[in-house]
Design a protein around this motif. Structure first.
Motif, PDB file in Angstrom:
ATOM      1  N   PHE A   4       0.848  -1.190   0.000  1.00 37.62           N
ATOM      2  CA  PHE A   4       0.000   0.000   0.000  1.00 37.62           C
ATOM      3  C   PHE A   4       0.879   1.234   0.000  1.00 37.62           C
ATOM      4  N   ALA A   5       0.290   2.347  -0.425  1.00 37.46           N
ATOM      5  CA  ALA A   5       0.986   3.638  -0.434  1.00 37.46           C
ATOM      6  C   ALA A   5       0.393   4.529   0.647  1.00 37.46           C
ATOM      7  N   ARG A   6       1.155   5.556   1.018  1.00 36.21           N
ATOM      8  CA  ARG A   6       0.689   6.452   2.078  1.00 36.21           C
ATOM      9  C   ARG A   6       1.268   7.834   1.862  1.00 36.21           C
ATOM     10  N   SER A   7       0.509   8.857   2.241  1.00 39.62           N
ATOM     11  CA  SER A   7       1.002  10.231   2.193  1.00 39.62           C
ATOM     12  C   SER A   7       0.370  11.003   3.345  1.00 39.62           C
ATOM     13  N   GLY A   8       0.962  12.162   3.676  1.00 33.25           N
ATOM     14  CA  GLY A   8       0.396  12.930   4.771  1.00 33.25           C
ATOM     15  C   GLY A   8       1.044  14.291   4.907  1.00 33.25           C
ATOM     16  N   HIS A   9       0.401  15.155   5.698  1.00 36.05           N
ATOM     17  CA  HIS A   9       0.892  16.501   5.992  1.00 36.05           C
ATOM     18  C   HIS A   9       0.693  16.808   7.469  1.00 36.05           C
ATOM     19  N   ALA A  10       1.596  17.607   8.005  1.00 35.51           N
ATOM     20  CA  ALA A  10       1.367  18.202   9.319  1.00 35.51           C
ATOM     21  C   ALA A  10       0.420  19.381   9.116  1.00 35.51           C
ATOM     22  N   LEU A  11      -0.743  19.362   9.763  1.00 28.07           N
ATOM     23  CA  LEU A  11      -1.745  20.388   9.511  1.00 28.07           C
ATOM     24  C   LEU A  11      -1.339  21.746  10.069  1.00 28.07           C
ATOM     25  N   TYR A  12      -0.790  21.764  11.285  1.00 33.23           N
ATOM     26  CA  TYR A  12      -0.429  23.044  11.902  1.00 33.23           C
ATOM     27  C   TYR A  12       0.738  22.828  12.855  1.00 33.23           C
ATOM     28  N   TYR A 177      -7.599   7.770  22.085  1.00 39.60           N
ATOM     29  CA  TYR A 177      -9.019   7.440  21.993  1.00 39.60           C
ATOM     30  C   TYR A 177      -9.300   6.950  20.579  1.00 39.60           C
ATOM     31  N   ARG A 178      -9.720   5.686  20.454  1.00 42.81           N
ATOM     32  CA  ARG A 178      -9.978   5.122  19.137  1.00 42.81           C
ATOM     33  C   ARG A 178     -11.261   4.296  19.182  1.00 42.81           C
ATOM     34  N   PRO A 179     -12.387   4.949  18.893  1.00 44.03           N
ATOM     35  CA  PRO A 179     -13.671   4.256  18.981  1.00 44.03           C
ATOM     36  C   PRO A 179     -13.928   3.273  17.840  1.00 44.03           C
ATOM     37  N   SER A 180     -13.148   3.380  16.741  1.00 35.44           N
ATOM     38  CA  SER A 180     -13.335   2.470  15.608  1.00 35.44           C
ATOM     39  C   SER A 180     -12.000   2.255  14.904  1.00 35.44           C
ATOM     40  N   LYS A 181     -11.954   1.330  13.969  1.00 29.66           N
ATOM     41  CA  LYS A 181     -10.735   1.057  13.215  1.00 29.66           C
ATOM     42  C   LYS A 181     -10.400   2.170  12.224  1.00 29.66           C
ATOM     43  N   THR A 182     -11.356   3.047  11.957  1.00 33.56           N
ATOM     44  CA  THR A 182     -11.151   4.089  10.947  1.00 33.56           C
ATOM     45  C   THR A 182     -10.929   5.475  11.534  1.00 33.56           C
ATOM     46  N   PHE A 183     -11.040   5.629  12.851  1.00 33.53           N
ATOM     47  CA  PHE A 183     -10.885   6.954  13.452  1.00 33.53           C
ATOM     48  C   PHE A 183     -10.226   6.838  14.818  1.00 33.53           C
ATOM     49  N   GLY A 184      -9.300   7.802  15.095  1.00 34.16           N
ATOM     50  CA  GLY A 184      -8.653   7.829  16.399  1.00 34.16           C
ATOM     51  C   GLY A 184      -7.998   9.175  16.658  1.00 34.16           C
ATOM     52  N   VAL A 185      -7.810   9.504  17.943  1.00 40.44           N
ATOM     53  CA  VAL A 185      -7.151  10.730  18.374  1.00 40.44           C
ATOM     54  C   VAL A 185      -6.117  10.362  19.438  1.00 40.44           C
ATOM     55  N   THR A 186      -4.884  10.891  19.290  1.00 40.82           N
ATOM     56  CA  THR A 186      -3.812  10.610  20.240  1.00 40.82           C
ATOM     57  C   THR A 186      -3.182  11.910  20.704  1.00 40.82           C
ATOM     58  N   TYR A 205       2.059  16.652  20.895  1.00 40.90           N
ATOM     59  CA  TYR A 205       1.427  16.216  19.661  1.00 40.90           C
ATOM     60  C   TYR A 205      -0.063  15.995  19.900  1.00 40.90           C
ATOM     61  N   LEU A 206      -0.878  16.425  18.959  1.00 35.85           N
ATOM     62  CA  LEU A 206      -2.270  16.029  18.873  1.00 35.85           C
ATOM     63  C   LEU A 206      -2.454  15.422  17.480  1.00 35.85           C
ATOM     64  N   GLN A 207      -2.611  14.099  17.435  1.00 41.21           N
ATOM     65  CA  GLN A 207      -2.641  13.378  16.170  1.00 41.21           C
ATOM     66  C   GLN A 207      -4.042  12.827  15.918  1.00 41.21           C
ATOM     67  N   PHE A 208      -4.454  12.883  14.638  1.00 40.49           N
ATOM     68  CA  PHE A 208      -5.742  12.357  14.218  1.00 40.49           C
ATOM     69  C   PHE A 208      -5.525  11.253  13.192  1.00 40.49           C
ATOM     70  N   LEU A 209      -6.310  10.205  13.297  1.00 39.34           N
ATOM     71  CA  LEU A 209      -6.284   9.116  12.320  1.00 39.34           C
ATOM     72  C   LEU A 209      -7.668   8.976  11.717  1.00 39.34           C
ATOM     73  N   HIS A 210      -7.724   9.036  10.383  1.00 32.84           N
ATOM     74  CA  HIS A 210      -8.982   8.822   9.682  1.00 32.84           C
ATOM     75  C   HIS A 210      -8.700   7.998   8.435  1.00 32.84           C
ATOM     76  N   VAL A 211      -9.202   6.789   8.405  1.00 31.69           N
ATOM     77  CA  VAL A 211      -8.993   5.866   7.281  1.00 31.69           C
ATOM     78  C   VAL A 211     -10.196   5.912   6.384  1.00 31.69           C
ATOM     79  N   LEU A 212      -9.949   6.249   5.113  1.00 30.96           N
ATOM     80  CA  LEU A 212     -11.054   6.326   4.133  1.00 30.96           C
ATOM     81  C   LEU A 212     -11.349   4.973   3.535  1.00 30.96           C
TER      82      LEU A 212
END
Length: 212
Positions: A4-12, A177-186, A205-212
């Motif tokens: 699989f491929a992956r990309s990302g940005h630091a938002l702020y 906090y990760r209520p599902s496999k597609t979303f989490g906050v650390t 760090y405040l990190q967000f995970l969102h899997v589409l």
């Protein structure tokens, strides 16, 4: 094995720099701050993964790039101003349904900063974490990193006197906090120590995970 491929940005990013430098003529105080959105990003064109019942491994190349130009007139910048290539290996071990142990190792080759003609040496960085699942949604633990520069810096193609090799370590707590496999906050706090040839600081760090 998966690909699989992956990309990302630091938002702020918000950065504050303070240094008191001892010189033969006295202490020089340097202060600076910088902040903004999207200071840089990365692309992992292909990552290979091997997944077992309790052990998961990932390996592949990563390209990191700045999205802002470095300002030579400022004491601090949220961007490095140059790109880099990394070889990455990550491993996660889940010995039972309560514990998670993970580590990510990066060997980094930096390119020359076009604004300063300065090139940082090759770097080895190891991130690590140990987490405990309080329940299926909440996890607490500790995380940190060890950074060591393994070759000299150079400017205009000539090695810097003394090499200017940096190093630093960090260790601190996190909550996830990760209520599902597609979303989490650390939320992570990582105070640094044992720094050499680089600033010593604290990272939040405040990190967000969102899997589409």
């Amino acid at each position: 094995m998966s690909r699989f491929a992956r990309s990302g940005h630091a938002l702020y990013t918000d950065l504050e720099f303070r240094a008191d430098i001892q010189t033969p003529v006295g202490v020089i105080r340097r202060r600076g701050a910088d902040s903004g959105t999207l200071p840089g990003g990365f692309v992992a064109p292909i990552l290979l993964g091997w997944h077992g019942k309790t052990l998961h491994q990932t390996v592949g190349p990563i390209y990191s790039y700045p999205t802002r130009r470095l300002d030579k007139t400022k004491v601090s910048n949220i961007t490095t101003g140059f790109s880099s290539f990394s070889a990455f290996y990550g491993v996660t071990w889940l010995p039972d349904d309560k514990w998670e142990l993970s580590s990510g190792m990066f060997y980094v080759l930096n390119r020359t900063n076009p604004e300063t003609n300065y090139r940082s040496g090759r770097e080895l960085s190891v991130d690590f974490g140990a987490g405990y699942f309080v329940n299926p949604v909440w996890q607490i633990g500790t995380s940190g990193y060890v950074y060591k520069q393994v070759s000299d810096d150079s400017v205009n193609g000539v090695a810097v006197a003394g090499g200017n090799r940096g190093q630093v370590m960090a260790l601190g707590p996190f909550v996830r906090y990760r209520p599902s496999k597609t979303f989490g906050v650390t939320l992570k706090w990582q105070p640094e120590f044992n720094a050499k040839n680089r600033p010593l600081g604290n990272r939040l760090y405040l990190q967000f995970l969102h899997v589409l």
